[in-house]
Design an enzyme around this catalytic site. Sequence first.
Site, PDB file in Angstrom:
ATOM      1  N   ASP A   1       0.913  -1.238  -0.016  1.00  0.00           N
ATOM      2  CA  ASP A   1       0.416   0.073   0.029  1.00  0.00           C
ATOM      3  C   ASP A   1       0.938   1.646   0.233  1.00  0.00           C
ATOM      4  OD1 ASP A   1      -1.839  -1.439   0.260  1.00  0.00           O
ATOM      5  OD2 ASP A   1      -2.647  -1.341   2.533  1.00  0.00           O
ATOM      6  N   ALA A   2       2.258   1.143   0.563  1.00  0.00           N
ATOM      7  CA  ALA A   2       2.703   2.301   1.001  1.00  0.00           C
ATOM      8  C   ALA A   2       3.756   2.969  -0.962  1.00  0.00           C
ATOM      9  CB  ALA A   2       3.904   1.853   1.812  1.00  0.00           C
TER      10      ALA A   2
ATOM     11  N   ASP B   1       0.619   4.613  -2.644  1.00  0.00           N
ATOM     12  CA  ASP B   1       0.476   5.873  -2.172  1.00  0.00           C
ATOM     13  C   ASP B   1       1.643   6.635  -2.835  1.00  0.00           C
ATOM     14  OD1 ASP B   1      -2.035   5.181  -0.481  1.00  0.00           O
ATOM     15  OD2 ASP B   1      -1.182   4.996   1.001  1.00  0.00           O
TER      16      ASP B   1
ATOM     17  N   SER C   1     -36.821  -4.939 -12.951  1.00  0.00           N
ATOM     18  CA  SER C   1     -36.757  -5.426 -11.703  1.00  0.00           C
ATOM     19  C   SER C   1     -37.258  -7.388 -12.148  1.00  0.00           C
ATOM     20  CB  SER C   1     -37.636  -5.711 -10.346  1.00  0.00           C
ATOM     21  OG  SER C   1     -37.366  -3.576 -10.168  1.00  0.00           O
TER      22      SER C   1
ATOM     23  N   GLU D   1     -25.601 -16.783 -11.207  1.00  0.00           N
ATOM     24  CA  GLU D   1     -24.678 -16.096 -10.960  1.00  0.00           C
ATOM     25  C   GLU D   1     -25.567 -15.238  -9.406  1.00  0.00           C
ATOM     26  OE1 GLU D   1     -24.342 -12.284 -13.739  1.00  0.00           O
ATOM     27  OE2 GLU D   1     -26.198 -13.288 -15.096  1.00  0.00           O
TER      28      GLU D   1
ATOM     29  N   LYS E   1     -27.108 -13.434  -6.246  1.00  0.00           N
ATOM     30  CA  LYS E   1     -27.699 -11.756  -6.477  1.00  0.00           C
ATOM     31  C   LYS E   1     -26.921 -11.312  -5.935  1.00  0.00           C
ATOM     32  CE  LYS E   1     -31.941  -9.950  -5.952  1.00  0.00           C
ATOM     33  NZ  LYS E   1     -31.910  -8.782  -5.339  1.00  0.00           N
TER      34      LYS E   1
ATOM     35  N   ASP F   1     -26.138  -8.228  -2.468  1.00  0.00           N
ATOM     36  CA  ASP F   1     -27.212  -7.590  -2.191  1.00  0.00           C
ATOM     37  C   ASP F   1     -27.353  -6.236  -1.695  1.00  0.00           C
ATOM     38  OD1 ASP F   1     -30.003  -6.308  -0.649  1.00  0.00           O
ATOM     39  OD2 ASP F   1     -29.525  -7.221   1.129  1.00  0.00           O
TER      40      ASP F   1
ATOM     41  N   TYR G   1     -22.861  -7.362 -13.816  1.00  0.00           N
ATOM     42  CA  TYR G   1     -23.564  -8.455 -13.895  1.00  0.00           C
ATOM     43  C   TYR G   1     -24.019  -8.729 -14.908  1.00  0.00           C
ATOM     44  CZ  TYR G   1     -27.559  -5.918 -12.833  1.00  0.00           C
ATOM     45  OH  TYR G   1     -28.622  -5.307 -12.023  1.00  0.00           O
TER      46      TYR G   1
ATOM     47  N   LYS H   1     -34.479 -17.086  -5.116  1.00  0.00           N
ATOM     48  CA  LYS H   1     -34.268 -15.724  -3.493  1.00  0.00           C
ATOM     49  C   LYS H   1     -34.219 -17.068  -1.962  1.00  0.00           C
ATOM     50  CE  LYS H   1     -34.606 -12.303  -2.896  1.00  0.00           C
ATOM     51  NZ  LYS H   1     -35.399 -11.024  -2.450  1.00  0.00           N
TER      52      LYS H   1
ATOM     53  N   CYS I   1     -40.198   3.638  34.967  1.00  0.00           N
ATOM     54  CA  CYS I   1     -38.648   3.796  34.021  1.00  0.00           C
ATOM     55  C   CYS I   1     -37.413   2.685  35.114  1.00  0.00           C
ATOM     56  CB  CYS I   1     -38.414   5.659  33.723  1.00  0.00           C
ATOM     57  SG  CYS I   1     -36.717   5.697  33.207  1.00  0.00           S
TER      58      CYS I   1
ATOM     59  N   CYS J   1     -35.051   6.356  35.506  1.00  0.00           N
ATOM     60  CA  CYS J   1     -34.268   7.610  36.786  1.00  0.00           C
ATOM     61  C   CYS J   1     -35.725   7.232  37.670  1.00  0.00           C
ATOM     62  CB  CYS J   1     -35.213   8.246  35.961  1.00  0.00           C
ATOM     63  SG  CYS J   1     -37.041   8.210  35.515  1.00  0.00           S
TER      64      CYS J   1
ATOM     65  N   CYS K   1     -42.064   7.068  29.721  1.00  0.00           N
ATOM     66  CA  CYS K   1     -41.225   7.979  30.712  1.00  0.00           C
ATOM     67  C   CYS K   1     -41.099   9.364  30.322  1.00  0.00           C
ATOM     68  CB  CYS K   1     -39.742   7.739  30.942  1.00  0.00           C
ATOM     69  SG  CYS K   1     -39.072   8.961  32.276  1.00  0.00           S
TER      70      CYS K   1
ATOM     71  N   CYS L   1     -34.649  12.559  32.585  1.00  0.00           N
ATOM     72  CA  CYS L   1     -34.314  10.900  32.769  1.00  0.00           C
ATOM     73  C   CYS L   1     -32.991  10.810  31.730  1.00  0.00           C
ATOM     74  CB  CYS L   1     -35.001  10.102  32.625  1.00  0.00           C
ATOM     75  SG  CYS L   1     -35.248   9.120  31.928  1.00  0.00           S
TER      76      CYS L   1
END
Length: 667
Positions: free
Chosen positions: A29-30, A33, A77, A108, A110, A112, A222, A310, A404, A407, A422, A427
């Site tokens: 990563d360095a 960067d 959809s 494939e 699905k 979310d 996809y 699903k 409550c 309190c 309450c 409170c």
Amino acid sequence: MQTQIDDLRALIRHHERKYYIENLPEISDAEFDRLMKQLEALEAASDAPIPPDSPTQRVGGGAVLGTRIPHRNPMLSLNNSYDEQELNEFGERVRRLLEDEPTEYVTELKIDGLGVSLIYENGVFTRGLTRGDGEYGEDITDNLRTIRSVPLRLIETDAEIPSVLEARGEVFIPKHRLDDINMQREAEGEPPFANPRNAAAGSLRLQDASITASRPLDIFVYNLNYVEGIEFSTHTESLEKMKRWGLKCNPYATCHKSIDEVQHYYEQWVEKRHDLPYETDGVVVKVNQLSQQHELGATSKYPRWAIAYKFNAQQAITTVEKIEVQVGRTGALTPVAILKPVSLAGATITNATLHNEQEIRSKDIRIGDRIVLERAGDVIPKIVEVLTKERTGNETVFVFPDRCPVCGTPVERSEEEVVVRCVNISCVAQLKRRIAHYASRNALQIEGLGPATIDQLVDKELVRDVADLYALAVEPLSELDRMGVPSAHNLVHQIKKSKTAPVEKVLFGLGIFHVGETVAELLIERFLSLDALSRATPEDIESVDGIGPQIAESVVNFFSQNQPLIDKLRESGLQCFTVTTDATRIEASVVTDTFFSGKTFVVTGSLEGMTRTEASKEIKTRGGKVTSSVTSKTDYLIAGEGAGSKYTKAVELDVPILTEADFFQKL
């Protein structure tokens, strides 16, 4: 210098692909960067314009959201199936419509997440859209550019790059990264995201692309929706081509010769899906041959050549070990079942909300009961059944407290609502949550004022109400746990900055019962300042369209009972007592010849394409009015996902109901 810049851009694109798409990093990563900083320096020293596909251009100054652009082809959809019989019925329909032609199916996972469209011209990413209503999407180009797995330029290999290409994909956040985001949100006084999908959707719709860039968004492409100059015969062929162009596709797409093979693939993933680093809620099944897809066509909502199979909601059996009662900022007492830890849908569940006293009684939930637990949408745990046949006689009926639990004040029950409250405004539990609400993003947006800090401020009696925030100094703040002098300076600055917050944000932040964001905006459009609103009579407030007697009474009672707090806020220097809002700018931009003109709307439920507040503003700029409750004067109810009592009321009053898709079409 230009050759050096071009070579460096190509090298960085190579490493971006290796890290974010292929998961095969070649450098640290360095080192990555360092290459980016080198490119930034060279571009700054060069007189040549920086092209939009340069790796340094992933994060712009800000995202301009709201522009609605038509999709080349509708983003439809998918019709859903939930069992093997429905899958077989889909296969039978395909067989019948194709007159027994041999048919292959592609499966494939699905994902979310949030569906998006990526458009490339001559290999360069030029535009990105949300799904929207399927016909029109919202332009989120700047935010999509921040996602490292979205290539800004396609790879030029032996696979010829088309002049125009539109790919569709799903943006998501890895499961393990959601906790990091929610910890940060809670530290800033914001509510946590309920699930990775909500986090992804919220991140893509931020106005500041630099914040989007800080979120760990990823994507799987996809479908190749549109392409110029190249033809494909199958869906699998287009997937392979997209991979060669550098687009990230899910590695588990598989081709099958029959529906039986599809069922076997599904069964394999029912349990394996929990081992994935991202959420998946089913399997998408597609006819592979593109000519057959064209022949099968689509209805107005769904393609006939694809279906979403699903996964069923996951269930587990565990024990209610005890029931605790939590106190919210409005004093509402919410019972929570503390459960014997159980693994469910890839997570360890230890508690489930019981909502209210009535819920416990109607389900007869007792301490010690064996219960069936389900994660709705594989996210929110809820008790769906009590196994009464397994009772031993040692179970304990839960008695809702008359005082409550924090309190000790006697609670209040109302015939008008099921919530027990309450009523002690002092409170401690309420105070902590009121401060968190006051500091939240949709209110005064005081960054750095999270739950841990609020707990200490209240417990050490440094803050007794929200007005005391403005008297905080660096020295006592810096002595709090995990604070320090720099963080204390920043928090004081953020609190001071909140003094200029718009008056409707302050009104919402005060947490007045029944006054949400929409009601706050309606009130300030009419009264313009807190001073004017605090002097209003119930009759004055009820004269505002969409405001009923219950809200009017709540507002009047708040100001009459909390005048010392209002005085303290005024003395603290808040500018909300005499300034006006941007209502005049809204009024100046209103269009009066639209479907919305002169009509009254109520927005309820969760909208995918925008927040309810944004929907309300869209309606107002088109000449419509937005109210908070459904009455006989309501012209339309706009119902998103999870619409509840307002939907029922609209049906009772025969008020026309618009779905989100209907609403976008009208916009």
